[in-house]
Each structure stands twice: as structure tokens, then as C-alpha cells.
Design an enzyme around this catalytic site. Sequence first.
Site, PDB file in Angstrom:
ATOM      1  N   ILE A  96       0.839  -1.192   0.000  1.00 10.53           N
ATOM      2  CA  ILE A  96       0.000   0.000   0.000  1.00 10.53           C
ATOM      3  C   ILE A  96       0.876   1.244   0.000  1.00 10.53           C
ATOM      4  CG2 ILE A  96      -1.963  -1.112   1.088  1.00 10.53           C
ATOM      5  CD1 ILE A  96      -1.044  -0.115   3.736  1.00 10.53           C
ATOM      6  N   CYS A  97       0.323   2.308  -0.541  1.00  6.60           N
ATOM      7  CA  CYS A  97       1.056   3.567  -0.675  1.00  6.60           C
ATOM      8  C   CYS A  97       0.715   4.460   0.505  1.00  6.60           C
ATOM      9  CB  CYS A  97       0.674   4.251  -1.989  1.00  6.60           C
ATOM     10  SG  CYS A  97       1.437   5.865  -2.213  1.00  6.60           S
ATOM     11  N   LEU A  98       1.711   4.752   1.331  1.00  7.10           N
ATOM     12  CA  LEU A  98       1.556   5.640   2.474  1.00  7.10           C
ATOM     13  C   LEU A  98       2.737   6.607   2.517  1.00  7.10           C
ATOM     14  CD1 LEU A  98       0.572   3.045   5.232  1.00  7.10           C
ATOM     15  CD2 LEU A  98      -0.968   4.570   4.033  1.00  7.10           C
ATOM     16  N   HIS A 104       7.044   6.507  -0.715  1.00  9.53           N
ATOM     17  CA  HIS A 104       7.367   7.923  -0.474  1.00  9.53           C
ATOM     18  C   HIS A 104       8.604   7.993   0.432  1.00  9.53           C
ATOM     19  CE1 HIS A 104       3.631   9.440  -2.290  1.00  9.53           C
ATOM     20  NE2 HIS A 104       3.050   8.400  -1.719  1.00  9.53           N
ATOM     21  N   GLN A 132      -5.817   5.818  -4.150  1.00  5.94           N
ATOM     22  CA  GLN A 132      -4.541   5.440  -3.543  1.00  5.94           C
ATOM     23  C   GLN A 132      -4.124   4.041  -3.983  1.00  5.94           C
ATOM     24  OE1 GLN A 132      -4.945   4.936   0.615  1.00  5.94           O
ATOM     25  NE2 GLN A 132      -2.764   4.718   1.033  1.00  5.94           N
TER      26      GLN A 132
END
Length: 330
Positions: A96-98, A104, A132
Site C-alpha cells: 500500500i502507498c503511504l 514515499h 490510492q
Amino acid sequence: MASSDAPPAYNKKSPTIKRILREAADLASSPSPDYHAAPLETDLFEWHFTFRGPPETPYAQGIYHGRINLPPTYPMRPPSFRFLSPSGRFEVNREICLSISGHHEDTWQPAWGVRTAVVALRGFMETEPGGQVGALECSEEQRRVMAKESREWRCETCGKSSVKILEESEEAAREMGLEGRVEEETPTELKIGFKVKKEEEEGEGQSSAMTVEPTPTPTTTQPSPPIQQFQAPMPAVANGYVPPPGQPVAANGYVSPPALHPLGQPVNGVPAHLQGLLPPYLDPQFAPAPQQQPPPRREETFWIDRLIVLLAVALAAVVLRRLVASSSMY
């Protein structure tokens, strides 16, 4: 975490290994009733986490389980996260993109750790997906159903259900007198990200519900101000310029230009907008004083006179010599 494999040997002098062992000891000695995280016995770089869903949300009744992978250069680079149990918020077994994940790296700070990441991940569930990476679109009712089913979800690696893992963490916190502990707050940088994301989602909902018609702006034509001609000062003595009589001369050697004539009325062949601005050699009113030839220098005439005398003496000597020679022949 249970495992039948023998634990591998690690270099305990490595800064990364020291950091991982210190974080694991901190989480084990200071457990939380709301979440649990620990590395596998066979791999210090793979952690499993379990946490209770955030209150007052469709996930409040759920207990969710996932995996954290630490990079070899941890904590200089951020970890990656995957949910292993269904949640209705994130896809199962997909990174997942966090702002705290490997997607990031520019926002990750080495001072953060696994505890900070789990707390932030729990708080991030309250936000909507919004395209997302790894997010999942579901209705609130579907998320409530998944929340109830997630309690009995069982991890094959851990060999326990999610509710069992959290009950053990809650019991350990109670024995240590930590059941009422104040949990670590989400870092300010991550709170700002949550707040901005929520405001963007609310703003999109409001903008779609109401449309604002543009108000036409009345146009009024105003008369243009009169053109003011530029009057630049001019040095009074530049290039031999002599101001005409009656024209004031400032103490710094500058003179004010003469009064401008209306447009279309040239003076002495010079357009009105150029009056007083032309250099002296182009101004017809300017008449340079006649230049007098300087007298010849005395040194030059002195040498010329001496040369003439020498030539005359030499010529007289030649003539006299010829006369004497001719008289002796007779």
C-alpha cells in the site's frame, strides 16, 4: 511468533540489527491493548502486526492483521506494508502507498520506527481511498461486515487468530499496568497528511453538490489620462554645451529643459518632444565657438633656425673653396 525453523545468525554489531532488536524489545516490554507488532523468529526483517480498528468508524469492531518488511538499510529507508486480512479499506496482500512506506521515501524519517508506523497506519484507515495505490472502494456496510469477520481471521505464519493475538497483548499490558497507557501520538507530519486528505475529500463533496454561476463583471470605459512628456535634466557643461540665457542652472551642473511646445509645433526644425533632449552636436541652436590654432612651440622653431644656418654655412664654404681652386690655376 511461532516457527519450526532455526533462527538465522545476524551480525549484532550492525546498526540495522541493533535498531531492529531495540525496537522489538521496546514493543515487548511496553505492550499496548490496541495493537501488537513483533518480528518473525526466522527473519528479523519481516514483522507481523495486529491492531484494533479505529473507534467511531466502520472498522471499530474489526481486528486487522498485516505484514511489515524492513529494508536492509533500515531505518535509513522506510518499510513496506501489506494487509493480510480483509478490511474493506486496503487490498489483501498488496503493498500500500503511504507517506511512511517505500512509495514515499522522501517523507520518511529515520527517527520513526515500527510502533510509529503501526499507529499511523491505524489512523490512516479513517481516510477514504481516493485512488490510492493498494486502496479498496467499499460501502460502509461491507466494511462493518468485514470488521466482524476479521476477528477470527487466522494467520498461517503466526498460527493464531487476530483476536487471540490481541487478547494476549491486552493481557500483557494489564499485567504490567499499561492497560490505560497513553499511546504514542501520530507524528505531526502524518497528522497534517490525514487532515489535508480529509479536507480534500470534503471539499470535493461540497463542490459536486453546489455549482456557482459566475457573476458578470460590468465593464466601464474610463477616459485615458493625458500623456505626460518626459523631461530629463541635461548636464550644463557636457560636450561644451552652453545653456541659453534665462535657463536656470542647478548647483550640480544640471539644467532644467526648456518648456515644451505643443505637439505638432517644431521649433527650429526640432520636434517638440525632443526639445531640450538633443545632444549639443544635433541641436540647431547650438553654435560651437570657433577654435583658434595654437601658436607653434618654441622648441620646434629653435631647431629649424639652427638647421637653416648650418646649411647656409656649408653652402658658402663650398663656393669659397671652388673660387680658391680656380684662382690658383691661373
